[in-house]
Design an enzyme around this catalytic site. Structure first.
Site, PDB file in Angstrom:
ATOM      1  N   LEU A 221     -34.158  43.878 -42.745  1.00  0.00           N
ATOM      2  CA  LEU A 221     -34.706  42.542 -42.927  1.00  0.00           C
ATOM      3  C   LEU A 221     -36.063  42.433 -42.241  1.00  0.00           C
ATOM      4  CD1 LEU A 221     -31.496  40.485 -42.066  1.00  0.00           C
ATOM      5  CD2 LEU A 221     -32.424  40.902 -44.347  1.00  0.00           C
TER       6      LEU A 221
ATOM      7  N   ARG B 217     -25.997  41.259 -41.457  1.00  0.00           N
ATOM      8  CA  ARG B 217     -25.875  41.767 -40.096  1.00  0.00           C
ATOM      9  C   ARG B 217     -24.578  41.345 -39.413  1.00  0.00           C
ATOM     10  NH1 ARG B 217     -30.482  41.723 -36.004  1.00  0.00           N
ATOM     11  NH2 ARG B 217     -29.102  43.408 -35.359  1.00  0.00           N
TER      12      ARG B 217
ATOM     13  N   ARG C 221     -31.136  31.670 -37.702  1.00  0.00           N
ATOM     14  CA  ARG C 221     -30.000  32.565 -37.447  1.00  0.00           C
ATOM     15  C   ARG C 221     -28.952  31.949 -36.512  1.00  0.00           C
ATOM     16  NH1 ARG C 221     -32.089  37.906 -38.332  1.00  0.00           N
ATOM     17  NH2 ARG C 221     -33.473  37.728 -40.145  1.00  0.00           N
TER      18      ARG C 221
ATOM     19  N   HIS D  18     -36.801  34.112 -33.457  1.00  0.00           N
ATOM     20  CA  HIS D  18     -35.859  33.964 -32.349  1.00  0.00           C
ATOM     21  C   HIS D  18     -36.556  33.335 -31.148  1.00  0.00           C
ATOM     22  CE1 HIS D  18     -33.321  37.471 -34.088  1.00  0.00           C
ATOM     23  NE2 HIS D  18     -32.628  36.352 -34.228  1.00  0.00           N
TER      24      HIS D  18
ATOM     25  N   CYS E  44     -34.984  43.318 -28.223  1.00  0.00           N
ATOM     26  CA  CYS E  44     -34.027  43.457 -29.330  1.00  0.00           C
ATOM     27  C   CYS E  44     -33.274  44.778 -29.324  1.00  0.00           C
ATOM     28  CB  CYS E  44     -34.751  43.333 -30.670  1.00  0.00           C
ATOM     29  SG  CYS E  44     -35.803  41.890 -30.855  1.00  0.00           S
TER      30      CYS E  44
END
Length: 253
Positions: A18, A85, A131, A161, A248
């Site tokens: 993604l 995910r 998300r 994020h 991440c």
């Protein structure tokens, strides 16, 4: 201080991961080299690193931060908001069970990506994003309250994020950029402002007194060093192509 980290090797299918970055297709061979160096830096910072094998079923699975949140009191299995995910969390339960006696979980209809959670001492900031929804964030804060911890919800406007634009560096120091600069909730911190051209470097990573900074962001690196830290450059260009940053790529605890 952190003692452990968990990482997962990238899989060749990462080229289909993604992304909104529009930076081109990742070079898998280079990504492997960059990931190995990232692991080496974590080890140099004193962490014992558990390296999980690549998972070809999930192109984005190298970004392990999104599937769990590790706190001093417990681990929380997240419920990633991207359907492709979500199943990544299943294999992480067993791994975290080797380190944590207490494992909590975010459940549907709540969604939560670990990249939307920033720990600052005993306070947890949780981003409401594409998300992470309000139900998932509320579940997370209720879990924290069980352990006498607290938190705040931060609606996101532009970034993927929360930690895309914020990084807590301990000692009340906060890297901050973009949409968060005008948010009054962050005025209590010693703010290290990341200029827009180097916005990617807002996702730098504090590890045991040192700060990992993405390579190629000299102004931000200099500001971090002037704040009293040893800054270590890490080249993660191939992960940036998938909207991924330094935090991440690992779970740290």
């Amino acid at each position: 201080m952190f003692k452990h980290a968990i990482v997962r090797k990238p899989c060749s299918e990462m080229v289909d991961g993604l992304t909104t970055a529009q930076l081109g297709t990742p070079d898998f061979a280079l990504a492997l080299k960059q990931h190995a160096r990232y692991v080496g830096i974590l080890e140099e910072c004193g962490l014992g690193v558990t390296v999980l094998e690549a998972d070809a079923r999930h192109p984005d699975s190298t970004f392990v931060e999104d599937v769990a949140v590790c706190t001093p009191q417990c681990a929380v299995i997240a419920n990633p908001g991207a359907p492709s995910r979500n199943a990544e969390k299943e294999s992480m339960r067993e791994v975290l069970g080797k380190f944590f006696d207490r494992i909590e979980e975010i459940t549907a209809p709540g969604t939560l990506d670990g990249g939307d959670v920033m720990m600052a001492g005993n306070h947890y900031y949780v981003g409401i994003s594409e998300r992470t929804n309000r139900e998932g964030a509320a579940q997370f804060l209720r879990i924290m309250q069980k352990y006498q911890l607290n938190g705040s919800l931060i609606p996101l406007k532009k970034v993927l994020h929360l930690k895309t634009g914020l990084s807590f560096l301990e000692k009340n120091n906060l890297l901050i950029t973009g949409e968060f600069l005008d948010n009054a909730i962050f005025k209590r911190f010693n703010r290290i402002v990341v200029d827009e051209p180097e916005g990617y470097a807002a996702n730098s990573l504090w590890v045991n007194g040192k700060v990992l900074v993405p390579k190629g962001h000299p102004a931000t690196k200099g500001r971090i060093e002037r704040a009293g830290y040893t800054a270590i450059e890490a080249d993660v260009t191939e992960f940036q192509k998938l909207d991924g940053g330094l935090s991440c790529l690992s779970l740290r605890f």
